[in-house]
Design a protein around this motif. Structure first.
Motif, PDB file in Angstrom:
ATOM      1  N   VAL A   1     -47.017 -41.276 -33.056  1.00 49.67           N
ATOM      2  CA  VAL A   1     -47.208 -39.879 -33.427  1.00 49.67           C
ATOM      3  C   VAL A   1     -45.843 -39.202 -33.426  1.00 49.67           C
ATOM      4  CG1 VAL A   1     -49.558 -39.682 -32.519  1.00 49.67           C
ATOM      5  CG2 VAL A   1     -47.601 -39.171 -31.032  1.00 49.67           C
ATOM      6  N   GLY A   2     -45.780 -38.078 -34.106  1.00 52.32           N
ATOM      7  CA  GLY A   2     -44.553 -37.293 -34.088  1.00 52.32           C
ATOM      8  C   GLY A   2     -44.655 -36.178 -33.064  1.00 52.32           C
ATOM      9  N   LEU A   3     -43.545 -35.844 -32.474  1.00 50.30           N
ATOM     10  CA  LEU A   3     -43.457 -34.708 -31.564  1.00 50.30           C
ATOM     11  C   LEU A   3     -42.311 -33.804 -32.029  1.00 50.30           C
ATOM     12  CD1 LEU A   3     -43.776 -36.148 -27.924  1.00 50.30           C
ATOM     13  CD2 LEU A   3     -45.505 -34.897 -29.227  1.00 50.30           C
ATOM     14  N   MET A   4     -42.583 -32.526 -32.093  1.00 53.37           N
ATOM     15  CA  MET A   4     -41.497 -31.574 -32.348  1.00 53.37           C
ATOM     16  C   MET A   4     -41.611 -30.435 -31.342  1.00 53.37           C
ATOM     17  SD  MET A   4     -42.652 -29.929 -35.983  1.00 53.37           S
ATOM     18  CE  MET A   4     -44.291 -29.252 -36.280  1.00 53.37           C
ATOM     19  N   MET A   5     -40.459 -29.880 -31.003  1.00 54.42           N
ATOM     20  CA  MET A   5     -40.421 -28.860 -29.946  1.00 54.42           C
ATOM     21  C   MET A   5     -39.158 -28.040 -30.068  1.00 54.42           C
ATOM     22  SD  MET A   5     -39.594 -31.823 -27.203  1.00 54.42           S
ATOM     23  CE  MET A   5     -40.433 -32.937 -28.341  1.00 54.42           C
TER      24      MET A   5
ATOM     25  N   ASP B   1     -33.616 -36.879 -22.234  1.00 55.04           N
ATOM     26  CA  ASP B   1     -33.793 -37.945 -21.245  1.00 55.04           C
ATOM     27  C   ASP B   1     -35.256 -38.343 -21.090  1.00 55.04           C
ATOM     28  OD1 ASP B   1     -31.127 -38.216 -20.680  1.00 55.04           O
ATOM     29  OD2 ASP B   1     -31.160 -36.920 -18.917  1.00 55.04           O
ATOM     30  N   GLN B   2     -36.175 -37.462 -21.472  1.00 53.39           N
ATOM     31  CA  GLN B   2     -37.606 -37.737 -21.324  1.00 53.39           C
ATOM     32  C   GLN B   2     -38.216 -38.428 -22.542  1.00 53.39           C
ATOM     33  OE1 GLN B   2     -38.932 -37.043 -18.362  1.00 53.39           O
ATOM     34  NE2 GLN B   2     -36.959 -36.148 -17.754  1.00 53.39           N
ATOM     35  N   LEU B   3     -37.438 -38.572 -23.625  1.00 48.79           N
ATOM     36  CA  LEU B   3     -37.998 -39.039 -24.887  1.00 48.79           C
ATOM     37  C   LEU B   3     -37.709 -40.521 -25.149  1.00 48.79           C
ATOM     38  CD1 LEU B   3     -37.184 -36.043 -27.255  1.00 48.79           C
ATOM     39  CD2 LEU B   3     -39.423 -36.717 -26.374  1.00 48.79           C
ATOM     40  N   PRO B   4     -38.752 -41.361 -25.166  1.00 50.15           N
ATOM     41  CA  PRO B   4     -38.583 -42.763 -25.567  1.00 50.15           C
ATOM     42  C   PRO B   4     -38.662 -42.872 -27.085  1.00 50.15           C
ATOM     43  CG  PRO B   4     -40.830 -42.397 -24.870  1.00 50.15           C
ATOM     44  CD  PRO B   4     -40.115 -41.069 -24.729  1.00 50.15           C
ATOM     45  N   ALA B   5     -37.632 -42.451 -27.779  1.00 50.34           N
ATOM     46  CA  ALA B   5     -37.684 -42.292 -29.227  1.00 50.34           C
ATOM     47  C   ALA B   5     -37.682 -43.620 -29.957  1.00 50.34           C
ATOM     48  CB  ALA B   5     -36.496 -41.460 -29.692  1.00 50.34           C
ATOM     49  N   LEU B   6     -38.299 -43.612 -31.172  1.00 45.32           N
ATOM     50  CA  LEU B   6     -38.253 -44.773 -32.040  1.00 45.32           C
ATOM     51  C   LEU B   6     -36.805 -45.096 -32.376  1.00 45.32           C
ATOM     52  CD1 LEU B   6     -39.839 -46.798 -33.838  1.00 45.32           C
ATOM     53  CD2 LEU B   6     -39.713 -45.098 -35.653  1.00 45.32           C
ATOM     54  N   GLN B   7     -36.049 -44.074 -32.726  1.00 44.91           N
ATOM     55  CA  GLN B   7     -34.599 -44.180 -32.856  1.00 44.91           C
ATOM     56  C   GLN B   7     -34.044 -42.958 -32.134  1.00 44.91           C
ATOM     57  OE1 GLN B   7     -34.063 -44.515 -37.128  1.00 44.91           O
ATOM     58  NE2 GLN B   7     -34.164 -46.753 -37.015  1.00 44.91           N
ATOM     59  N   ARG B   8     -32.984 -42.361 -32.626  1.00 42.87           N
ATOM     60  CA  ARG B   8     -32.486 -41.153 -31.982  1.00 42.87           C
ATOM     61  C   ARG B   8     -33.271 -39.939 -32.486  1.00 42.87           C
ATOM     62  NH1 ARG B   8     -25.869 -41.792 -31.945  1.00 42.87           N
ATOM     63  NH2 ARG B   8     -25.779 -43.669 -30.640  1.00 42.87           N
ATOM     64  N   PRO B   9     -33.658 -39.020 -31.598  1.00 40.98           N
ATOM     65  CA  PRO B   9     -34.361 -37.820 -32.045  1.00 40.98           C
ATOM     66  C   PRO B   9     -33.495 -37.001 -32.995  1.00 40.98           C
ATOM     67  CG  PRO B   9     -34.507 -38.075 -29.668  1.00 40.98           C
ATOM     68  CD  PRO B   9     -33.507 -39.070 -30.145  1.00 40.98           C
TER      69      PRO B   9
ATOM     70  N   VAL C   1     -36.176 -30.100 -31.851  1.00 40.86           N
ATOM     71  CA  VAL C   1     -36.095 -31.541 -31.606  1.00 40.86           C
ATOM     72  C   VAL C   1     -37.319 -32.203 -32.219  1.00 40.86           C
ATOM     73  CG1 VAL C   1     -36.043 -33.372 -29.865  1.00 40.86           C
ATOM     74  CG2 VAL C   1     -34.763 -31.251 -29.489  1.00 40.86           C
ATOM     75  N   ASN C   2     -37.090 -33.228 -33.024  1.00 38.64           N
ATOM     76  CA  ASN C   2     -38.181 -33.942 -33.707  1.00 38.64           C
ATOM     77  C   ASN C   2     -38.016 -35.430 -33.451  1.00 38.64           C
ATOM     78  OD1 ASN C   2     -40.168 -34.777 -35.584  1.00 38.64           O
ATOM     79  ND2 ASN C   2     -39.751 -32.977 -36.844  1.00 38.64           N
ATOM     80  N   THR C   3     -39.104 -36.096 -33.049  1.00 40.56           N
ATOM     81  CA  THR C   3     -39.004 -37.507 -32.728  1.00 40.56           C
ATOM     82  C   THR C   3     -40.345 -38.199 -32.935  1.00 40.56           C
ATOM     83  OG1 THR C   3     -38.198 -39.075 -31.056  1.00 40.56           O
ATOM     84  CG2 THR C   3     -39.610 -37.291 -30.288  1.00 40.56           C
ATOM     85  N   ILE C   4     -40.348 -39.521 -32.855  1.00 41.34           N
ATOM     86  CA  ILE C   4     -41.561 -40.334 -32.973  1.00 41.34           C
ATOM     87  C   ILE C   4     -41.718 -41.149 -31.692  1.00 41.34           C
ATOM     88  CG2 ILE C   4     -42.695 -42.205 -34.234  1.00 41.34           C
ATOM     89  CD1 ILE C   4     -41.155 -41.280 -36.712  1.00 41.34           C
ATOM     90  N   VAL C   5     -42.927 -41.145 -31.141  1.00 44.69           N
ATOM     91  CA  VAL C   5     -43.185 -41.852 -29.883  1.00 44.69           C
ATOM     92  C   VAL C   5     -44.516 -42.596 -29.980  1.00 44.69           C
ATOM     93  CG1 VAL C   5     -41.910 -40.143 -28.521  1.00 44.69           C
ATOM     94  CG2 VAL C   5     -44.387 -39.877 -28.848  1.00 44.69           C
ATOM     95  N   ASP C   6     -44.749 -43.501 -29.043  1.00 43.70           N
ATOM     96  CA  ASP C   6     -46.052 -44.154 -28.940  1.00 43.70           C
ATOM     97  C   ASP C   6     -47.101 -43.124 -28.518  1.00 43.70           C
ATOM     98  OD1 ASP C   6     -45.179 -46.730 -29.576  1.00 43.70           O
ATOM     99  OD2 ASP C   6     -44.573 -47.126 -27.512  1.00 43.70           O
ATOM    100  N   GLU C   7     -48.228 -43.136 -29.218  1.00 45.86           N
ATOM    101  CA  GLU C   7     -49.284 -42.173 -28.901  1.00 45.86           C
ATOM    102  C   GLU C   7     -49.740 -42.298 -27.451  1.00 45.86           C
ATOM    103  OE1 GLU C   7     -53.394 -40.556 -30.978  1.00 45.86           O
ATOM    104  OE2 GLU C   7     -52.730 -42.619 -31.345  1.00 45.86           O
TER     105      GLU C   7
END
Length: 292
Positions: free
Chosen positions: A221-225, A237-245, A258-264
Motif C-alpha cells: 500500500v502507499g502511505l503519504m503524510m 527512521d520508522q519507514l520500511p520503504a520499498l526504496q527511498r521515500p 512524504v510518500n512511500t510504499i510499504v507492506d500492508e
C-alpha cells in the motif's frame, strides 16, 4: 484486426478464474463462454485458447500455441522443452506454491519412500512420481489416477502422490504426508521459436511485465503524510520503504510531504509510530501495479 497475433493458452479448470483475475488487474479483460474454448480478450494482438494446464506445455512446445500459462509441475511431468518467460506466484487459493506430496493412510506403517518398495501408488503425475522413486532407489507400481485420488488408499493403493495447497482435503481423508515430491508455481511459458520472433518476444515481455507488476503490488500500500522538516529524520527512521521515500516541499517551508510504499501488514504497527514521530495527515492508499 492486427495481422500479427500471439496465440496464448489460458489454463482451464482450477487456475482459470485466478488467471482471468490476474489479467484483469493487469489491464486485460478475458471473457469466457460456456460453449467455447476460445475466450475473448480486449487485445486484437492476442488470440486465447482454453486448454487444461496438464496439456499446456506440450502444445506450447509443439508450436500449436505461442505461449501459455501452466504449472511448473506440468512442465516437468511432460518433459516439455519450452522457454520460461516468468514465474507467476499465484494459484487457485493463495499465492503459496502448490506441493506434490507422497501420502499414506494415518495408520499405515510406511514412514519413508523406501518403505514403498513393491507397493502400489496412485497419482495423476506418473512421471513426477517415477522420477521421485528413482531418486530414492525404490521400485513400485505407479498407476495413473483419473480422479478422486485421495480416496484410493488403502483399498486401491498403498500410497498416493497428490497435489495440495492447504492440506485440508488430505486431512479430511485421513491421509498423512510422508514426503514432499515437488513444489510448483505457475509459469508463463513460450514456444522457443515464438520467443525468438522479435514481435512475439516483445509482446510476451510486455504481458509479463504487467502481470508481475500486479503480483508485486498485491501486498503493498502507499502511505503519504505531512511532516515538519524538524521531524523528518525521526519519521523516515520508522519507514520500511520499498526504496527511498519521496520527500516533496509544501507551500509552507517548514513542512514537507512524504510518500512511500510499504507492506500492508505493517501499516497498523507503523501508523501510530509515524504519528508519534511527528507525521500528520497520514493517508493510506491502494497500489494496483508496481514496476521496479
Amino acid at each position: 484486426m492486427s495481422q500479427r497475433v500471439l496465440k496464448l493458452g489460458i489454463p482451464a479448470g482450477s487456475l482459470q478464474d485466478a488467471t482471468a483475475e490476474l489479467f484483469h488487474n493487469a489491464g486485460y479483460e478475458i471473457k469466457f463462454s460456456s460453449r467455447s474454448y476460445y475466450p475473448t480478450i480486449d487485445d486484437d494482438e492476442i488470440e486465447c485458447l482454453l486448454i487444461r494446464a496438464q496439456e499446456m506445455a506440450r502444445y506450447v512446445e509443439q508450436g500449436v500455441l505461442d505461449a501459455g500459462i501452466t504449472g511448473y509441475d506440468w512442465i516437468v511431468e511432460t518433459e516439455s522443452d519450452v522457454h520460461e518467460v516468468c514465474e507467476l506466484k499465484f494459484s487457485k487459493v493463495s499465492r503459496r506454491p502448490v506441493r506434490w506430496v507422497l501420502c499414506v493412510p494415518e495408520d499405515s506403517p510406511v514412514q519413508t519412500a523406501k518403505d514403498l518398495e513393491g507397493k502400489r501408488i496412485a497419482t495423476e503425475a506418473v512421471g513426477l512420481t517415477k522420477s521421485y522413486l528413482a531418486r530414492h532407489g525404490v521400485t513400485a507400481k505407479v498407476e495413473f489416477s483419473w480422479g478422486a485420488t485421495e480416496v484410493k488408499p488403502p483399498r486401491l493403493a498403498d500410497a498416493i502422490v497428490e497435489v495440495t495447497e492447504t492440506g485440508s482435503s488430505l486431512r479430511a481423508n485421513n491421509l498423512r504426508i510422508v514426503d514432499e515430491v515437488l513444489q510448483s508455481t505457475t509459469r508463463l511459458i513460450a514456444n522457443k521459436d515464438a520467443w525468438n520472433d522479435e514481435w512475439k518476444h516483445t509482446k510476451l515481455e510486455n504481458i509479463s511485465l504487467m502481470l508481475l507488476s500486479c503480483l508485486a503490488a498485491e501486498t503493498k500500500v502507499g502511505l503519504m503524510m505531512n511532516v515538519r522538516r524538524a521531524d523528518l529524520a525521526s519519521v523516515l527512521d520508522q519507514l520500511p520503504a520499498l526504496q527511498r521515500p519521496t520527500v516533496s516541499s509544501l507551500s509552507d517551508p517548514d513542512w514537507v510531504d512524504v510518500n512511500t510504499i510499504v507492506d500492508e501488514s505493517v501499516v497498523r504497527t507503523i501508523m501510530p509510530q509515524l504519528r508519534a514521530a511527528g507525521a500528520r495527515g497520514i493517508v493510506e492508499y491502494p497500489i494496483n501495479k508496481i514496476i521496479t
